[in-house]
Design a protein around this motif. Structure first.
Motif, PDB file in Angstrom:
ATOM      1  N   GLN A 105       0.843  -1.200   0.000  1.00 41.38           N
ATOM      2  CA  GLN A 105       0.000   0.000   0.000  1.00 41.38           C
ATOM      3  C   GLN A 105       0.877   1.248   0.000  1.00 41.38           C
ATOM      4  OE1 GLN A 105      -2.791  -0.428   3.275  1.00 41.38           O
ATOM      5  NE2 GLN A 105      -4.206  -1.464   1.916  1.00 41.38           N
ATOM      6  N   LYS A 106       1.781   1.266  -0.974  1.00 40.09           N
ATOM      7  CA  LYS A 106       2.786   2.323  -1.061  1.00 40.09           C
ATOM      8  C   LYS A 106       2.823   2.859  -2.494  1.00 40.09           C
ATOM      9  CE  LYS A 106       7.802   2.875  -0.700  1.00 40.09           C
ATOM     10  NZ  LYS A 106       9.074   2.238  -0.378  1.00 40.09           N
ATOM     11  N   ILE A 107       2.855   4.177  -2.632  1.00 44.18           N
ATOM     12  CA  ILE A 107       3.015   4.785  -3.946  1.00 44.18           C
ATOM     13  C   ILE A 107       4.490   4.717  -4.298  1.00 44.18           C
ATOM     14  CG2 ILE A 107       2.728   6.866  -5.339  1.00 44.18           C
ATOM     15  CD1 ILE A 107       0.106   5.531  -4.329  1.00 44.18           C
ATOM     16  N   VAL A 108       4.816   4.066  -5.419  1.00 42.94           N
ATOM     17  CA  VAL A 108       6.210   3.831  -5.779  1.00 42.94           C
ATOM     18  C   VAL A 108       6.649   4.617  -7.007  1.00 42.94           C
ATOM     19  CG1 VAL A 108       6.218   1.564  -4.676  1.00 42.94           C
ATOM     20  CG2 VAL A 108       5.678   1.746  -7.120  1.00 42.94           C
ATOM     21  N   ALA A 109       5.711   5.252  -7.692  1.00 43.94           N
ATOM     22  CA  ALA A 109       6.055   6.059  -8.865  1.00 43.94           C
ATOM     23  C   ALA A 109       4.901   7.010  -9.146  1.00 43.94           C
ATOM     24  CB  ALA A 109       6.321   5.161 -10.076  1.00 43.94           C
ATOM     25  N   SER A 110       5.237   8.131  -9.775  1.00 39.69           N
ATOM     26  CA  SER A 110       4.213   9.127 -10.068  1.00 39.69           C
ATOM     27  C   SER A 110       4.664  10.035 -11.202  1.00 39.69           C
ATOM     28  CB  SER A 110       3.944   9.974  -8.815  1.00 39.69           C
ATOM     29  OG  SER A 110       3.010  10.991  -9.084  1.00 39.69           O
ATOM     30  N   ALA A 111       3.692  10.596 -11.891  1.00 38.43           N
ATOM     31  CA  ALA A 111       3.952  11.615 -12.914  1.00 38.43           C
ATOM     32  C   ALA A 111       2.723  12.510 -13.004  1.00 38.43           C
ATOM     33  CB  ALA A 111       4.253  10.982 -14.269  1.00 38.43           C
ATOM     34  N   THR A 112       2.933  13.683 -13.553  1.00 40.06           N
ATOM     35  CA  THR A 112       1.859  14.661 -13.699  1.00 40.06           C
ATOM     36  C   THR A 112       1.784  15.116 -15.151  1.00 40.06           C
ATOM     37  OG1 THR A 112       2.232  15.492 -11.458  1.00 40.06           O
ATOM     38  CG2 THR A 112       1.040  16.946 -12.960  1.00 40.06           C
ATOM     39  N   VAL A 113       0.577  15.237 -15.664  1.00 42.55           N
ATOM     40  CA  VAL A 113       0.339  15.913 -16.936  1.00 42.55           C
ATOM     41  C   VAL A 113      -0.487  17.153 -16.611  1.00 42.55           C
ATOM     42  CG1 VAL A 113      -0.851  15.830 -19.158  1.00 42.55           C
ATOM     43  CG2 VAL A 113       0.463  13.857 -18.393  1.00 42.55           C
ATOM     44  N   VAL A 114       0.014  18.299 -17.021  1.00 38.11           N
ATOM     45  CA  VAL A 114      -0.718  19.556 -16.874  1.00 38.11           C
ATOM     46  C   VAL A 114      -1.098  20.008 -18.279  1.00 38.11           C
ATOM     47  CG1 VAL A 114      -0.630  21.951 -16.087  1.00 38.11           C
ATOM     48  CG2 VAL A 114       0.609  20.178 -14.817  1.00 38.11           C
ATOM     49  N   VAL A 115      -2.370  20.319 -18.472  1.00 40.59           N
ATOM     50  CA  VAL A 115      -2.863  20.763 -19.773  1.00 40.59           C
ATOM     51  C   VAL A 115      -2.940  22.286 -19.758  1.00 40.59           C
ATOM     52  CG1 VAL A 115      -4.764  20.681 -21.417  1.00 40.59           C
ATOM     53  CG2 VAL A 115      -4.132  18.620 -20.135  1.00 40.59           C
ATOM     54  N   GLU A 116      -2.196  22.884 -20.666  1.00 36.35           N
ATOM     55  CA  GLU A 116      -2.148  24.343 -20.803  1.00 36.35           C
ATOM     56  C   GLU A 116      -2.939  24.739 -22.043  1.00 36.35           C
ATOM     57  OE1 GLU A 116       1.268  27.761 -21.570  1.00 36.35           O
ATOM     58  OE2 GLU A 116       1.857  25.665 -21.398  1.00 36.35           O
ATOM     59  N   ARG A 117      -3.970  25.532 -21.847  1.00 36.95           N
ATOM     60  CA  ARG A 117      -4.801  25.967 -22.965  1.00 36.95           C
ATOM     61  C   ARG A 117      -4.148  27.145 -23.678  1.00 36.95           C
ATOM     62  NH1 ARG A 117      -6.871  23.734 -19.281  1.00 36.95           N
ATOM     63  NH2 ARG A 117      -8.597  22.312 -19.293  1.00 36.95           N
ATOM     64  N   LYS A 118      -4.199  27.117 -25.008  1.00 38.51           N
ATOM     65  CA  LYS A 118      -3.526  28.116 -25.843  1.00 38.51           C
ATOM     66  C   LYS A 118      -4.507  28.804 -26.788  1.00 38.51           C
ATOM     67  CE  LYS A 118       0.923  26.942 -25.215  1.00 38.51           C
ATOM     68  NZ  LYS A 118       1.919  27.904 -24.823  1.00 38.51           N
ATOM     69  N   PHE A 119      -4.099  29.949 -27.306  1.00 38.80           N
ATOM     70  CA  PHE A 119      -4.815  30.587 -28.412  1.00 38.80           C
ATOM     71  C   PHE A 119      -4.231  30.117 -29.743  1.00 38.80           C
ATOM     72  CE2 PHE A 119      -5.721  33.701 -25.030  1.00 38.80           C
ATOM     73  CZ  PHE A 119      -7.101  33.652 -25.079  1.00 38.80           C
TER      74      PHE A 119
END
Length: 193
Positions: A105-119
Protein backbone atom coordinates in the motif's frame (compact mmCIF):
# COMPACT_ATOMS: atom_id res chain seq x y z
CA UNK A 1 -28.26 -1.65 -1.96
CA UNK A 2 -28.30 2.14 -1.71
CA UNK A 3 -25.52 1.98 0.90
CA UNK A 4 -23.22 0.16 -1.57
CA UNK A 5 -23.83 2.76 -4.29
CA UNK A 6 -22.93 5.61 -1.91
CA UNK A 7 -19.67 3.88 -0.97
CA UNK A 8 -18.70 3.38 -4.62
CA UNK A 9 -19.36 7.03 -5.43
CA UNK A 10 -17.34 8.15 -2.43
CA UNK A 11 -14.34 6.00 -3.41
CA UNK A 12 -14.43 7.18 -7.04
CA UNK A 13 -14.63 10.81 -5.93
CA UNK A 14 -11.38 10.38 -4.01
CA UNK A 15 -9.48 10.27 -7.33
CA UNK A 16 -8.08 13.45 -8.83
CA UNK A 17 -9.62 12.47 -12.18
CA UNK A 18 -11.80 9.73 -13.61
CA UNK A 19 -9.85 6.42 -13.71
CA UNK A 20 -11.67 5.47 -16.92
CA UNK A 21 -9.57 8.07 -18.72
CA UNK A 22 -6.45 5.93 -18.17
CA UNK A 23 -8.28 2.78 -19.23
CA UNK A 24 -9.30 4.44 -22.51
CA UNK A 25 -5.70 5.17 -23.52
CA UNK A 26 -4.51 3.11 -26.46
CA UNK A 27 -0.73 2.74 -26.39
CA UNK A 28 -0.50 0.51 -29.48
CA UNK A 29 1.26 3.27 -31.43
CA UNK A 30 4.17 3.65 -29.03
CA UNK A 31 7.66 3.22 -30.39
CA UNK A 32 9.08 2.92 -26.89
CA UNK A 33 10.08 -0.60 -25.99
CA UNK A 34 9.05 -1.64 -22.49
CA UNK A 35 10.76 -4.80 -21.26
CA UNK A 36 9.09 -7.64 -19.44
CA UNK A 37 5.58 -7.03 -20.72
CA UNK A 38 5.25 -3.80 -18.74
CA UNK A 39 2.15 -1.89 -19.87
CA UNK A 40 -0.54 0.46 -18.66
CA UNK A 41 -2.70 -2.45 -17.52
CA UNK A 42 0.29 -4.41 -16.18
CA UNK A 43 2.98 -2.13 -14.71
CA UNK A 44 4.52 -5.08 -12.88
CA UNK A 45 3.66 -7.85 -10.45
CA UNK A 46 1.54 -6.48 -7.63
CA UNK A 47 1.59 -2.96 -9.09
CA UNK A 48 -1.33 -0.84 -10.27
CA UNK A 49 -1.34 2.39 -12.28
CA UNK A 50 -4.18 4.74 -11.30
CA UNK A 51 -5.03 8.40 -10.64
CA UNK A 52 -3.77 10.05 -7.46
CA UNK A 53 -6.27 9.71 -4.63
CA UNK A 54 -6.89 11.94 -1.62
CA UNK A 55 -6.33 8.80 0.45
CA UNK A 56 -2.70 8.68 -0.72
CA UNK A 57 -1.96 11.68 1.48
CA UNK A 58 -3.45 10.04 4.58
CA UNK A 59 -1.13 7.09 4.05
CA UNK A 60 1.80 9.53 3.79
CA UNK A 61 3.26 7.54 0.93
CA UNK A 62 2.77 10.08 -1.87
CA UNK A 63 4.67 12.90 -0.18
CA UNK A 64 7.40 10.44 0.86
CA UNK A 65 7.88 9.60 -2.82
CA UNK A 66 8.01 13.26 -3.88
CA UNK A 67 10.63 14.01 -1.21
CA UNK A 68 13.16 11.68 -2.84
CA UNK A 69 14.25 14.09 -5.60
CA UNK A 70 12.55 17.31 -4.47
CA UNK A 71 12.26 19.81 -1.68
CA UNK A 72 8.69 19.37 -0.48
CA UNK A 73 8.93 21.20 2.83
CA UNK A 74 6.57 20.87 5.74
CA UNK A 75 2.97 20.81 4.56
CA UNK A 76 -0.06 20.48 6.80
CA UNK A 77 -2.96 18.17 5.99
CA UNK A 78 -5.42 21.03 5.46
CA UNK A 79 -3.06 22.61 2.91
CA UNK A 80 -2.57 19.33 1.07
CA UNK A 81 -6.27 18.55 0.84
CA UNK A 82 -7.07 22.14 -0.11
CA UNK A 83 -4.59 21.93 -3.01
CA UNK A 84 -5.90 18.50 -4.04
CA UNK A 85 -9.48 19.82 -4.09
CA UNK A 86 -8.42 22.93 -6.03
CA UNK A 87 -6.74 20.73 -8.66
CA UNK A 88 -9.77 18.45 -8.75
CA UNK A 89 -12.06 21.46 -9.27
CA UNK A 90 -10.35 22.07 -12.63
CA UNK A 91 -10.92 18.58 -14.05
CA UNK A 92 -9.42 19.23 -17.46
CA UNK A 93 -6.11 20.65 -16.25
CA UNK A 94 -4.34 18.40 -13.69
CA UNK A 95 -3.72 14.70 -14.19
CA UNK A 96 -1.48 13.13 -11.55
CA UNK A 97 -1.19 9.38 -11.89
CA UNK A 98 0.65 6.97 -9.63
CA UNK A 99 1.84 3.40 -9.49
CA UNK A 100 0.96 1.67 -6.24
CA UNK A 101 2.53 -1.44 -4.76
CA UNK A 102 -0.73 -3.05 -3.69
CA UNK A 103 0.80 -5.39 -1.12
CA UNK A 104 2.72 -2.62 0.66
CA UNK A 105 0.00 0.00 0.00
CA UNK A 106 2.79 2.32 -1.06
CA UNK A 107 3.01 4.79 -3.95
CA UNK A 108 6.21 3.83 -5.78
CA UNK A 109 6.06 6.06 -8.87
CA UNK A 110 4.21 9.13 -10.07
CA UNK A 111 3.95 11.61 -12.91
CA UNK A 112 1.86 14.66 -13.70
CA UNK A 113 0.34 15.91 -16.94
CA UNK A 114 -0.72 19.56 -16.87
CA UNK A 115 -2.86 20.76 -19.77
CA UNK A 116 -2.15 24.34 -20.80
CA UNK A 117 -4.80 25.97 -22.96
CA UNK A 118 -3.53 28.12 -25.84
CA UNK A 119 -4.82 30.59 -28.41
CA UNK A 120 -2.31 29.30 -30.96
CA UNK A 121 -2.91 26.14 -33.01
CA UNK A 122 -6.61 27.00 -33.30
CA UNK A 123 -7.08 27.34 -29.52
CA UNK A 124 -5.51 23.97 -28.91
CA UNK A 125 -3.77 22.74 -25.75
CA UNK A 126 -0.25 21.72 -24.83
CA UNK A 127 0.49 18.90 -22.42
CA UNK A 128 3.38 19.19 -19.99
CA UNK A 129 4.78 16.14 -18.25
CA UNK A 130 6.15 17.05 -14.84
CA UNK A 131 7.30 15.49 -11.57
CA UNK A 132 8.23 12.05 -12.91
CA UNK A 133 9.45 10.18 -9.84
CA UNK A 134 10.24 6.51 -9.23
CA UNK A 135 11.03 5.27 -5.72
CA UNK A 136 14.69 4.29 -5.32
CA UNK A 137 13.74 0.68 -4.56
CA UNK A 138 11.72 0.34 -7.78
CA UNK A 139 14.10 1.81 -10.33
CA UNK A 140 15.14 -0.36 -13.26
CA UNK A 141 11.66 -1.88 -13.62
CA UNK A 142 10.63 0.30 -16.62
CA UNK A 143 8.26 2.36 -14.44
CA UNK A 144 9.77 5.73 -15.43
CA UNK A 145 9.45 4.89 -19.11
CA UNK A 146 5.89 3.69 -18.57
CA UNK A 147 4.93 6.92 -16.79
CA UNK A 148 6.34 9.07 -19.59
CA UNK A 149 4.63 7.01 -22.31
CA UNK A 150 1.32 7.13 -20.41
CA UNK A 151 1.76 10.89 -20.00
CA UNK A 152 2.40 11.27 -23.71
CA UNK A 153 -0.67 9.25 -24.72
CA UNK A 154 -2.83 10.90 -22.07
CA UNK A 155 -1.87 14.30 -23.51
CA UNK A 156 -2.77 13.07 -26.97
CA UNK A 157 -6.12 11.70 -25.76
CA UNK A 158 -6.86 15.07 -24.12
CA UNK A 159 -6.42 16.79 -27.50
CA UNK A 160 -3.02 18.38 -26.93
CA UNK A 161 -1.11 19.33 -30.08
CA UNK A 162 2.22 18.59 -28.35
CA UNK A 163 3.68 17.30 -25.13
CA UNK A 164 6.78 18.77 -23.54
CA UNK A 165 8.82 18.38 -20.40
CA UNK A 166 11.77 19.90 -18.63
CA UNK A 167 14.68 17.86 -17.35
CA UNK A 168 18.19 18.20 -16.05
CA UNK A 169 21.12 17.52 -18.38
CA UNK A 170 21.64 14.15 -16.69
CA UNK A 171 18.16 12.95 -17.71
CA UNK A 172 18.25 14.00 -21.40
CA UNK A 173 19.37 10.55 -22.59
CA UNK A 174 16.51 8.87 -20.69
CA UNK A 175 13.88 11.11 -22.29
CA UNK A 176 15.45 10.71 -25.74
CA UNK A 177 14.96 6.94 -25.38
CA UNK A 178 11.23 7.52 -25.08
CA UNK A 179 11.12 9.79 -28.13
CA UNK A 180 11.54 13.31 -26.78
CA UNK A 181 13.93 15.71 -28.50
CA UNK A 182 15.80 18.70 -27.18
CA UNK A 183 14.15 21.97 -28.14
CA UNK A 184 16.74 24.59 -27.24
CA UNK A 185 14.08 27.24 -26.73
CA UNK A 186 12.85 26.20 -23.29
CA UNK A 187 14.06 28.51 -20.53
CA UNK A 188 13.07 28.65 -16.87
CA UNK A 189 13.26 31.35 -14.22
CA UNK A 190 12.85 30.05 -10.68
CA UNK A 191 11.54 32.22 -7.88
CA UNK A 192 12.46 29.81 -5.07
CA UNK A 193 14.50 26.64 -4.65
Amino acid sequence: MLHVIIILIQVENNYLFDPNLLEEICMNETTTYLKGGVSLSNPGEGLKLRPLSADDFAKGCYLDLLKQPNLVGQIFTETILSRFNLMKSTPSTYFIFVIEDLEKQKIVASATVVVERKFIHECSSRGRIEDVVVDEGYRGLQLGKLLVVVGEFLSKKLGCYKTSLECSDGKVEFYEKVGFKIDGKHMVKRFSS
